[in-house]
Design a protein around this motif. Structure first.
Motif, PDB file in Angstrom:
ATOM      1  N   LEU A  66      40.445  40.100  48.495  1.00 21.83           N
ATOM      2  CA  LEU A  66      40.558  40.928  47.303  1.00 21.83           C
ATOM      3  C   LEU A  66      41.771  40.489  46.495  1.00 21.83           C
ATOM      4  O   LEU A  66      42.905  40.576  46.972  1.00 21.83           O
ATOM      5  N   ILE A  67      41.522  40.003  45.283  1.00 19.80           N
ATOM      6  CA  ILE A  67      42.596  39.650  44.358  1.00 19.80           C
ATOM      7  C   ILE A  67      42.753  40.840  43.430  1.00 19.80           C
ATOM      8  O   ILE A  67      41.995  41.008  42.464  1.00 19.80           O
ATOM      9  N   LEU A  68      43.727  41.687  43.751  1.00 21.85           N
ATOM     10  CA  LEU A  68      43.849  42.987  43.096  1.00 21.85           C
ATOM     11  C   LEU A  68      44.980  42.995  42.078  1.00 21.85           C
ATOM     12  O   LEU A  68      46.150  42.847  42.435  1.00 21.85           O
ATOM     13  N   PHE A  69      44.600  43.193  40.815  1.00 21.14           N
ATOM     14  CA  PHE A  69      45.566  43.303  39.727  1.00 21.14           C
ATOM     15  C   PHE A  69      45.884  44.772  39.470  1.00 21.14           C
ATOM     16  O   PHE A  69      44.979  45.603  39.358  1.00 21.14           O
ATOM     17  N   GLY A  70      47.161  45.082  39.378  1.00 17.43           N
ATOM     18  CA  GLY A  70      47.595  46.423  39.011  1.00 17.43           C
ATOM     19  C   GLY A  70      48.581  46.357  37.864  1.00 17.43           C
ATOM     20  O   GLY A  70      48.843  45.289  37.296  1.00 17.43           O
TER      21      GLY A  70
END
Length: 242
Positions: A66-70
């Motif tokens: 999971l490449i999670l951008f916040g």
């Protein structure tokens, strides 16, 4: 209109979503404007634009990350974790949350990678998957040293939740990295392995991010148009244990 990739994963999710209890829908609708370049790149990028290591025709263990951008105090950021130093593969390395597909995740050619990425991220970092909007699925890549066939899943952390190392035997720490630090030329280096392999890397958050994780970040920054020219001759040596 949804892209072909969105439609494929979305339709599979509609048909099988009840079995997993998770929403495997992939959609770029409603993303913040700053993420639009990443979503556009994800919809068109080809495997060889991401890596020269592509899956073999047969074999390999199906997995997903999971490449999670916040969005944090310093703007856009990425969620990373540091693997425990006692693990057999990729010990001590910073990485995206993720792992191998389980049978209950479903079809590797359908919603399986999305479900696996969210499940593994929850198990490793404690994040609440219901707060994640999956907006893209990248082509499968290959990690020769471990034999994993990896599907990178792109997510927007629409509703952030507390995160941390759930199991110290697997995860040493969980941290976020501002995209501004990843694009800063002062934090960019090239790693050189004794085998002769070289690759991009990042010196951020008291960690050296290298290998598969750094390679994917490097290509995403490039194709999203966020890359800033940096000194590729600035090298950091690795040892044989890496």
């Amino acid at each position: 209109m949804r892209s072909a990739r969105e439609q494929r994963y979305g339709e599979e999710a509609d048909a099988r979503g009840a079995a997993s209890g998770r929403d495997a829908m992939v959609t770029a609708e409603g993303l913040p404007e700053w993420l639009s370049p990443v979503a556009r790149a994800a919809s068109t990028i080809e495997p060889r634009q991401l890596s020269r290591f592509l899956p073999p025709e047969g074999g390999g263990r199906q997995s997903a990350v999971l490449i999670l951008f916040g969005h944090g105090p310093r703007g856009p950021e990425l969620l990373l974790m540091e693997r425990a130093g006692t693990l057999r593969s990729h010990a001590g390395q910073p990485s995206f949350p993720g792992g191998a597909l389980d049978p209950e995740d479903g079809d590797p050619d359908g919603p399986g990678p999305v479900r696996a990425a969210l499940r593994e991220a929850e198990e490793e970092t404690g994040l609440d998957p219901s707060g994640v909007q999956v907006f893209g699925v990248l082509p499968r890549l290959y990690i020769p040293v471990s034999g994993f066939v990896v599907t990178p899943v792109l997510g927007w952390w629409r509703r952030p939740s507390p995160v941390g190392a759930v199991d110290q035997a697997e995860t040493a720490r969980v941290f976020t990295v501002p995209v501004a630090d990843l694009t800063d030329p002062a934090h960019r280096v090239t790693t050189r392995h004794p085998s002769g392999h070289t690759g991009p890397a990042f010196l951020v958050e008291n960690a050296l991010v290298w290998g598969f994780t750094a390679g994917v970040i490097d290509r995403l920054l490039h194709y999203a148009g966020w890359e800033i020219p940096w000194d590729r001759d600035k090298a950091v040596p690795l040892d044989w244990r890496s």
